[in-house]
Design an enzyme around this catalytic site. Structure first.
Site, PDB file in Angstrom:
ATOM      1  N   CYS A   1       0.836  -1.212   0.000  1.00  0.00           N
ATOM      2  CA  CYS A   1       0.000   0.000   0.000  1.00  0.00           C
ATOM      3  C   CYS A   1       0.867   1.257   0.000  1.00  0.00           C
ATOM      4  O   CYS A   1       1.699   1.451   0.898  1.00  0.00           O
ATOM      5  CB  CYS A   1      -0.923  -0.012   1.223  1.00  0.00           C
ATOM      6  SG  CYS A   1      -1.822   1.530   1.487  1.00  0.00           S
TER       7      CYS A   1
ATOM      8  N   CYS B   1       0.249   3.497   3.034  1.00  0.00           N
ATOM      9  CA  CYS B   1       0.875   2.941   4.233  1.00  0.00           C
ATOM     10  C   CYS B   1       2.356   3.303   4.281  1.00  0.00           C
ATOM     11  O   CYS B   1       2.887   3.635   5.354  1.00  0.00           O
ATOM     12  CB  CYS B   1       0.710   1.417   4.255  1.00  0.00           C
ATOM     13  SG  CYS B   1      -1.011   0.853   4.219  1.00  0.00           S
TER      14      CYS B   1
END
Length: 422
Positions: A19, A22
């Protein structure tokens, strides 16, 4: 962690290794952990790969990445604020602390009042209203602080019609909750947790959607100090202050710097400075049909929205959804080419080139096949004629022979006719 988590308060970042958001949060998250440890916070900071421990992530209702949750006993609180160090730490300290924080003195009240632009206070003793207040606090502690105090702790200018009472202090004044006029306590606190006038950004606009209010925004350029930009901002501020009693239940007021976000929301290019009213519940918006010159014009525009005479644009109908898909696709292509032209050419040009070559190959194959078939048929017919009738010289001799035979036949017939005549 699963067996011992209830013994401590945990602030967890559920992430996925692939991600991008993230990865962007990771350095901020490390700073959060270091600072909370240095300040002696009882909150333990950690992170968990939700793709590796999917059962635990599913248990806590993780549906996207990154997801930040504070786990306190049997409760799990979602963080929905900006992903900055200070905002995350503020959330953790607020939710990890007492649900209702007492204000034992006027000095403490003044100190807390300076720190919080919006302050909710329960005044009085035990009552059904206090029980409801505690219940609402357990739900909305993720957004704001909740306090309790006795009446003598409050400033002298505060006058309460009766006790117990719930009071919100903001915008330089205070407002008392009235069950008959304001409805449920939860919905009232949810509406009042914002100041009357805000500097609105994308995240704030998203949060305002929970209040159910229409959002009246002056779209300006903060760096532009021209009269028109300043005037529209002042008009919105005056309406939010002077007409609060008329509009605060239905409208939130503020200004937005720049029109990039609002353009993507409205799928239109707004010329700034301008005023727009947004309905975040159904994606409708209202634009004034004439120039807003003063406060009276703005009040008239708001009243036209309330009575239904103002024309609503946008919405969430089928046509608008299709338009949104097209707009988002166009915006994505443009943004890719602006940020990286070479990447845009590769991502979009390569598939188009392959498709073009395939189409050209299909069309060319059909045409050549037709020509070859025609020429093959022609050649076959030619061969057949050559085989059946021989060469050109043989055909010429055959033609002369037939002509000679015909001529001899005609002469013989002529002699017979002359003889018969004699």
């Amino acid at each position: 962690f699963k067996e011992n988590r209830k013994d401590d308060i945990w602030l967890i970042d559920f992430y996925a290794p692939w991600c991008g958001h993230c990865k962007k949060l990771e350095p901020v998250w490390n700073e959060v952990g270091i600072e909370m440890k240095n300040m002696g916070s009882p909150v333990k900071v950690g992170k968990m790969d939700a793709t590796s421990f999917s059962s635990i992530a599913s248990e806590f209702g993780v549906r996207g990445y990154p997801t930040i949750k504070l786990l306190k006993g049997d409760l799990a609180y979602n963080y929905r604020g900006p992903r900055t160090k200070d905002d995350i730490i503020e959330f953790a300290n607020r939710v990890a602390g007492p649900l209702i924080r007492p204000l034992p003195s006027q000095h403490m009240f003044d100190h807390v009042r300076k720190r919080h632009p919006v302050l909710f206070v329960y005044v009085g003793g035990e009552s059904p209203l206090k029980e409801k207040y505690i219940e609402v606090a357990s739900e909305l502690i993720v957004y704001t602080y909740f306090f309790s105090a006795s009446e003598d702790v409050l400033p002298e200018y505060v006058t309460l019609p009766e006790l117990p009472a719930v009071v919100v202090f903001k915008d330089g004044t205070y407002f008392v909750y009235d069950e008959y006029e304001d409805g449920g306590l939860s919905s009232w606190i949810n509406r009042e947790r914002f100041q009357g006038y805000l500097n609105v950004d994308g995240f704030t606009l998203y949060e305002l959607g929970d209040t159910g209010k229409l959002v009246a925004i002056a779209v300006i350029d903060d760096k532009n100090s021209s009269v028109e930009h300043t005037r529209l901002k002042s008009i919105i501020q005056e309406v939010s202050r002077d007409y609060r009693d008329h509009f605060h239940r239905d409208f939130q007021f503020g200004h937005m710097d720049g029109n990039d976000y609002i353009n993507s929301l409205l799928m239109d290019d707004l010329t700034i400075p301008t005023i727009v009213v947004l309905n975040t519940s159904n994606q409708q918006y209202f634009l004034p049909d004439r120039h807003i010159e003063n406060t009276e014009d703005m009040v008239q525009f708001i009243n036209s929205i309330l009575d239904g005479t103002a024309e609503a644009q946008g919405g969430d109908g089928l046509l608008q959804r299709v338009k949104r898909i097209i707009y988002d696709a166009k915006s994505t292509v443009v943004s890719v080419f602006k940020s990286s032209p070479l990447l845009g050419c590769f991502v979009f040009g390569l598939p188009l080139g392959v498709i073009s070559i395939m189409c050209y190959g299909i069309c060319t194959a059909d045409t050549d096949g037709g020509v070859d078939e025609h020429e093959g048929a022609k050649k076959e017919n030619g061969d057949r004629e050559f085989t059946d009738e021989g060469s050109e010289e043989e055909q010429e001799e055959e033609k002369n022979r037939k002509y000679t035979e015909l001529s001899d036949g005609e002469l013989t017939q002529k002699d017979i006719m002359e003889k018969k005549k004699d």
